[in-house]
Design an enzyme around this catalytic site. Structure first.
Site, PDB file in Angstrom:
ATOM      1  N   GLU A 228       0.887  -1.169   0.000  1.00  0.00           N
ATOM      2  CA  GLU A 228       0.000   0.000   0.000  1.00  0.00           C
ATOM      3  C   GLU A 228       0.920   1.212   0.000  1.00  0.00           C
ATOM      4  O   GLU A 228       1.511   1.539   1.018  1.00  0.00           O
ATOM      5  CB  GLU A 228      -0.898  -0.074   1.240  1.00  0.00           C
ATOM      6  CG  GLU A 228      -2.184   0.695   1.087  1.00  0.00           C
ATOM      7  CD  GLU A 228      -2.003   2.141   1.455  1.00  0.00           C
ATOM      8  OE1 GLU A 228      -1.637   2.930   0.550  1.00  0.00           O
ATOM      9  OE2 GLU A 228      -2.211   2.477   2.619  1.00  0.00           O
ATOM     10  N   CYS A 262      -1.972   8.882   2.478  1.00  0.00           N
ATOM     11  CA  CYS A 262      -1.848   8.401   1.088  1.00  0.00           C
ATOM     12  C   CYS A 262      -3.118   8.719   0.311  1.00  0.00           C
ATOM     13  O   CYS A 262      -3.060   8.956  -0.886  1.00  0.00           O
ATOM     14  CB  CYS A 262      -1.545   6.914   1.076  1.00  0.00           C
ATOM     15  SG  CYS A 262      -2.618   5.947   2.125  1.00  0.00           S
TER      16      CYS A 262
HETATM   17  P1  NDP Z   1       9.260   5.057   4.010  1.00  0.00           P
HETATM   18  O1  NDP Z   1       8.605   4.349   2.902  1.00  0.00           O
HETATM   19  O2  NDP Z   1      10.745   5.197   3.964  1.00  0.00           O
HETATM   20  O3  NDP Z   1       8.863   4.355   5.406  1.00  0.00           O
HETATM   21  C1  NDP Z   1       7.832   3.433   5.557  1.00  0.00           C
HETATM   22  C2  NDP Z   1       8.333   2.173   6.242  1.00  0.00           C
HETATM   23  O4  NDP Z   1       9.235   1.493   5.375  1.00  0.00           O
HETATM   24  C3  NDP Z   1       9.128   2.446   7.518  1.00  0.00           C
HETATM   25  O5  NDP Z   1       8.896   1.417   8.437  1.00  0.00           O
HETATM   26  C4  NDP Z   1      10.560   2.421   7.031  1.00  0.00           C
HETATM   27  O6  NDP Z   1      11.477   2.162   8.062  1.00  0.00           O
HETATM   28  C5  NDP Z   1      10.494   1.295   6.037  1.00  0.00           C
HETATM   29  N1  NDP Z   1      11.549   1.305   5.026  1.00  0.00           N
HETATM   30  C6  NDP Z   1      12.153   2.401   4.460  1.00  0.00           C
HETATM   31  N2  NDP Z   1      13.071   1.999   3.564  1.00  0.00           N
HETATM   32  C7  NDP Z   1      13.073   0.658   3.557  1.00  0.00           C
HETATM   33  C8  NDP Z   1      13.842  -0.334   2.856  1.00  0.00           C
HETATM   34  N3  NDP Z   1      14.771  -0.003   1.966  1.00  0.00           N
HETATM   35  N4  NDP Z   1      13.594  -1.630   3.112  1.00  0.00           N
HETATM   36  C9  NDP Z   1      12.655  -1.971   4.010  1.00  0.00           C
HETATM   37  N5  NDP Z   1      11.900  -1.095   4.706  1.00  0.00           N
HETATM   38  C10 NDP Z   1      12.111   0.210   4.486  1.00  0.00           C
HETATM   39  O7  NDP Z   1       8.612   6.483   4.100  1.00  0.00           O
HETATM   40  P2  NDP Z   1       9.187   7.852   4.714  1.00  0.00           P
HETATM   41  O8  NDP Z   1       8.832   7.896   6.129  1.00  0.00           O
HETATM   42  O9  NDP Z   1      10.622   8.089   4.410  1.00  0.00           O
HETATM   43  O10 NDP Z   1       8.326   8.897   3.867  1.00  0.00           O
HETATM   44  C11 NDP Z   1       8.725   9.234   2.532  1.00  0.00           C
HETATM   45  C12 NDP Z   1       7.528   9.396   1.632  1.00  0.00           C
HETATM   46  O11 NDP Z   1       6.844   8.143   1.507  1.00  0.00           O
HETATM   47  C13 NDP Z   1       6.461  10.352   2.141  1.00  0.00           C
HETATM   48  O12 NDP Z   1       6.762  11.681   1.862  1.00  0.00           O
HETATM   49  C14 NDP Z   1       5.252   9.851   1.392  1.00  0.00           C
HETATM   50  O13 NDP Z   1       5.284  10.365   0.078  1.00  0.00           O
HETATM   51  C15 NDP Z   1       5.467   8.348   1.348  1.00  0.00           C
HETATM   52  N6  NDP Z   1       4.736   7.654   2.445  1.00  0.00           N
HETATM   53  C16 NDP Z   1       3.525   7.089   2.145  1.00  0.00           C
HETATM   54  C17 NDP Z   1       2.783   6.510   3.149  1.00  0.00           C
HETATM   55  C18 NDP Z   1       1.456   5.897   2.859  1.00  0.00           C
HETATM   56  O14 NDP Z   1       0.587   5.902   3.727  1.00  0.00           O
HETATM   57  N7  NDP Z   1       1.289   5.293   1.704  1.00  0.00           N
HETATM   58  C19 NDP Z   1       3.239   6.496   4.539  1.00  0.00           C
HETATM   59  C20 NDP Z   1       4.540   7.077   4.750  1.00  0.00           C
HETATM   60  C21 NDP Z   1       5.224   7.627   3.724  1.00  0.00           C
HETATM   61  P3  NDP Z   1      12.373   3.368   8.699  1.00  0.00           P
HETATM   62  O15 NDP Z   1      11.423   4.312   9.331  1.00  0.00           O
HETATM   63  O16 NDP Z   1      13.233   2.660   9.660  1.00  0.00           O
HETATM   64  O17 NDP Z   1      13.117   3.978   7.536  1.00  0.00           O
END
Ligand code: NDP
Length: 454
Positions: A228, A262
């Site tokens: 998602e 989102c």
């Molecule tokens: P991320 O996608 O980086 O974080 C979401 C989750 O994924 C966190 O638990 C994060 O862990 C983990 N994660 C990040 N990189 C990896 C990887 N390479 N392998 C495995 N797991 C990973 O989102 P951000 O917080 O950096 O936000 C960036 C952008 O993402 C936002 O500006 C928005 O555009 C989008 N976003 C969308 C969401 C939605 O509801 N669809 C929610 C959040 C963000 P950790 O925190 O340890 O990096």
């Protein structure tokens, strides 16, 4: 590196957590698997009873959980309370419906008897984001656990207090020890977790980048994923729309969760005949928002969750204006402590600008004027995302026809896009795949087994 919880309203560190070691993680996954092996033998009714208790536990301490949410990620406290209540709702929903959803499905064939049974897979990894730190987890966990699975949660690094509080909810509700566990690790550890043979599948909510990383790791190990990811939902206001309501709901749909959802309305696609009238109302509503301390009950808009995300948001606005977009209100960071962004409206947003092409995660509305319905649909679909869409018109039959033409996982007519335990939720294109919630969500992490008897 410790995992840090920073209050985004003040910028001050609340707490640090040491990362768990590789051995600790492996022990937790083994204990979750052992718990799963017992749990899957429970009657579905018994599992449902415990899920009901999880819902009760959430409600019993909803203020405390809500405060943890607001402290760690900054959403207005009233919205945090509503989030915890919604989690209780999803627990109740599956407590009431899971046994039905999981009942054997008899199918007439050449056999004397043939049916489909729905059986759990094992321990599922959930990689979750900070934006709805309770809801994103519960909407996965309520169906996955009642289906008989176990779960380990790798939550976003900035919401470890929420992650531990969720583990506590299941423990206090009386779930078997270790069935649901939180792993306090950075994203660099996710590959090792996926490699563990006891992890049977993974779900991720978050960015496109993180989604593709987890999906490729899982693909290499032939493990199923549900993703998602982001969205850039259109909010289409046609020339026969109820404008006062559209302008009011439009602002709410953009700024809910401090603009970090989102399914927030991100691109406002507005018919030229009513453009000026709609914009007057829309700007007035945006300017009227109460921005500030998210712990205050009447706060409309709190801070962006992390300073790096605020910097990225400001850059997206700056680049879009350099490419020709006009700022009608807001446009910059607030000059105060914490990570606050002014409620912002960008007009004249065009293809190629970040405000058109990228997910804008903050209180920034991109407005695009259109000449006719065909152009509205073309622009609505001119995005790599496909999560939700909202159409505003008094002509419901026309709206239903348009809904079929929009490439997205959901279309809401005369309402804002929202999730509901009874309805499937998810996207197409780069917004991900698979569905959460409803009976569809429950079937994502089960073995759909055919049984055939001669
Ligand atoms: P991320 O996608 O980086 O974080 C979401 C989750 O994924 C966190 O638990 C994060 O862990 C983990 N994660 C990040 N990189 C990896 C990887 N390479 N392998 C495995 N797991 C990973 O989102 P951000 O917080 O950096 O936000 C960036 C952008 O993402 C936002 O500006 C928005 O555009 C989008 N976003 C969308 C969401 C939605 O509801 N669809 C929610 C959040 C963000 P950790 O925190 O340890 O990096």
């Amino acid at each position: 590196m410790p995992l840090k919880s920073v209050n985004p309203a003040t910028g001050k560190l609340i707490k640090e957590f040491s990362e768990m070691s590789k051995n600790e993680v492996e022990e937790i996954i083994s204990s979750a698997d052992a718990a799963f092996r017992r749990w899957k033998e429970y009657d579905p009714e018994h599992r449902c009873e415990l899920m009901k208790k999880a819902g009760n536990q959430l409600l019993k301490e909803k203020e405390r959980y809500a405060e943890t949410i607001t402290n760690e990620m900054g959403k207005p406290i009233a919205q945090s309370v509503a989030e915890v209540e919604k989690c209780a709702w999803v627990c109740d929903y599956y407590a009431e419906n899971a046994a039905n959803f999981l009942a054997d499905e008899i199918i007439e064939t050449d056999a004397t008897e043939s049916y489909v049974s729905f059986e759990p897979l094992g321990v599922i990894l959930a990689v979750m984001p900070w934006n709805f730190p309770f809801w994103q987890v519960f909407r996965f966990a309520a169906p996955a656990l009642t289906a008989g699975n176990g779960a380990v949660l790798k939550h976003a690094s900035n919401v470890s207090m929420c992650a531990l509080a969720i583990e506590e909810v299941f423990a206090k509700a009386g779930f078997p020890e270790n069935l649901f566990r939180t792993l306090l690790v950075a994203s660099s550890s996710v590959k090792n977790i996926i490699d563990n043979d006891l992890i049977k599948a993974a779900t991720l909510t978050g960015s496109e980048f993180a989604g593709s990383m987890v999906a490729s790791e899982c693909g290499g190990k032939l493990k199923k994923t549900v993703l998602e990811l982001g969205g850039s939902d259109p909010f289409i206001v046609l020339n026969d729309a109820e404008l006062v309501e559209a302008a009011s709901v439009g602002v709410k749909a953009r700024i809910i969760n401090n603009g970090q959802s989102c399914i927030a309305a991100k691109r406002f696609i507005v018919a030229e005949e009513i453009y000026d009238e709609f914009m007057e109302l829309f700007i007035k509503n945006m300017k009227g928002l109460k921005v500030g301390n998210p712990m205050e009950k009447d706060c409309d808009l709190g801070p962006i969750a992390r300073e790096d995300l605020l910097a990225e948001l400001e850059m997206q606005v700056k680049k879009s204006t350099e490419m020709g977009a006009a700022i009608l209100t807001g446009g910059k960071r607030l000059n105060r402590e914490g990570f606050f962004m002014e409620p912002t409206i960008l007009e004249g947003v065009k293809k190629g600008m970040p405000a058109y092409e990228e997910e804008i995660f903050g209180p920034v509305a991109s407005v695009i004027k259109i000449r006719n319905v065909e152009e509205a649909i073309k622009i609505a679909n001119d995005t790599s995302f496909g999560l939700g869409a909202s159409i505003w018109t008094k002509d419901i039959e026309k709206a239903k026809l348009l809904a079929r033409k929009i490439d997205s996982g959901s279309v809401f007519i005369n309402g804002m896009v929202k999730s509901d335990p009874r309805l499937p939720f998810g996207g197409i294109k780069k917004s991900g795949y698979g569905r959460e919630l409803s009976h569809y969500g429950m079937k994502e992490f089960v073995n759909i087994k055919t049984v055939w008897i001669k």
